[in-house]
Design an enzyme around this catalytic site. Structure first.
Site: not given
Ligand code: DON
Length: 313
Positions: A71, A74, A196, A248, A266
């Protein structure tokens, strides 16, 4: 008197000290496994880098090993989309904290397919839609942007993670199709998801991440290249949303205890912007229940405290 005085630590020495303390903490957290390829990483990796605006980079531990930025990507997508879309973007995604998990669906239904902010998954999928719609080759545009920001032509997407995200992306697909039903996705949903997942699967080291985002600490001017990446109003806005939503459902606590615009992923990465000073990136794969790196949180918190970096002081 000498000897009784504490010499202020050099940044590199301080980083090493903080890293060792982080590694000595009781075992906590869990590597993300809802994207199976992410579970393959060595959970003990721990690194931190600080890229200062004058070009100095300080590192400790595994700061030069590429990891899945997830993320954190983003921020790159959003920066490109803000430049492309201007204020029209804010008709399609808001700038409010969500108070929900990063992949929650409920709020999106109540709020007619308009995501709360660009840092939850739904918001980043809308941002991906604007990129897919505006660029003939959005993935190429994104990777070129990231490579030039980091001054590292070797940055690439991890094919295995990208594939694993596609195979286990039902929840993201649900978010995207729900938004399509509210006419908030323009392009083909599968193409948007592909973009994405691609950006989430970029591999970068702490040094790459810290260097690449230096413009956020410098009113939009990338110090290494002297290139204007965006205007100061955009860095103000990105940093503001990072402060309220980047961590978050732990963003409030992070503002309370650290006081820096920050973003987690993550994959265990955590980047924090220190206006007029530089960018910190910490990485360690084990996550707490909010999806934020346990050791990463510890290291950035300690560093911010010891160097007095809060933007709220
Ligand atoms: O779309 C997802 O769930 C993961 N590719 C990215 C989520 C993420 O990194 C949330 N971060 N804390």
């Amino acid at each position: 008197m000498e000897g009784t005085l504490q010499r202020p630590k050099h940044t590199a020495e301080l980083l090493q000290d903080i890293l060792e303390r982080a590694k000595a903490l009781p075992e906590q957290g869990k590597v993300a496994d809802y994207i199976p390829a992410l579970a393959e990483v060595n959970p003990d990796y721990t690194g931190i880098a600080v890229a200062e605006l004058d070009g100095n980079v300080h590192i400790a531990g595994d700061a030069q090993i590429p990891f899945s930025i997830q993320s954190i990507s983003k921020i790159f997508g959003l920066t490109l989309a803000m430049e492309r879309m201007g204020d029209a973007l804010w008709q399609r995604v808001r700038m409010e904290p969500s108070g929900q998990a990063f992949n929650s669906i409920m709020q999106l239904e109540w709020e007619q397919g308009i995501p709360r902010n660009p840092f939850i998954n739904a918001g980043a999928i809308v941002v991906a839609d604007t990129l897919v719609s505006h660029y003939s080759a959005s993935r190429t545009a994104l990777i070129q942007f990231v490579r030039s920001l980091a001054n590292n032509p070797l940055i690439h997407a991890d094919e295995t993670v990208w594939q694993s995200e596609r195979e286990h992306g039902s929840r993201n697909a649900a978010l995207a199709y729900l938004m399509k039903s509210f006419n908030n996705i323009e392009a083909d949903v599968e193409t948007v998801l592909d973009h994405y997942f691609y950006q989430c699967s970029l591999n970068m080291s702490c040094v790459d991440v810290a260097r690449s985002l230096a413009f956020l600490a410098n009113r939009g001017l990338q110090p290494s290249s002297r290139e204007i990446i965006c205007d100061p109003r955009s860095t103000h806005r990105i940093n503001a949303m990072l402060s309220t939503s980047g961590m978050y459902d732990q963003s409030g606590e992070f503002a309370f205890s650290v006081g820096l615009p920050a973003k987690s992923g993550v994959g265990g990465g955590l980047v924090a912007v220190v206006p007029d000073y530089g960018v910190i990136c910490a990485w360690s794969p084990k996550l707490n229940r909010f999806g934020n790196s346990c050791r990463g949180m510890y290291m950035v918190t300690q560093l911010a405290e010891e160097l007095g970096l809060s933007v709220y002081s």
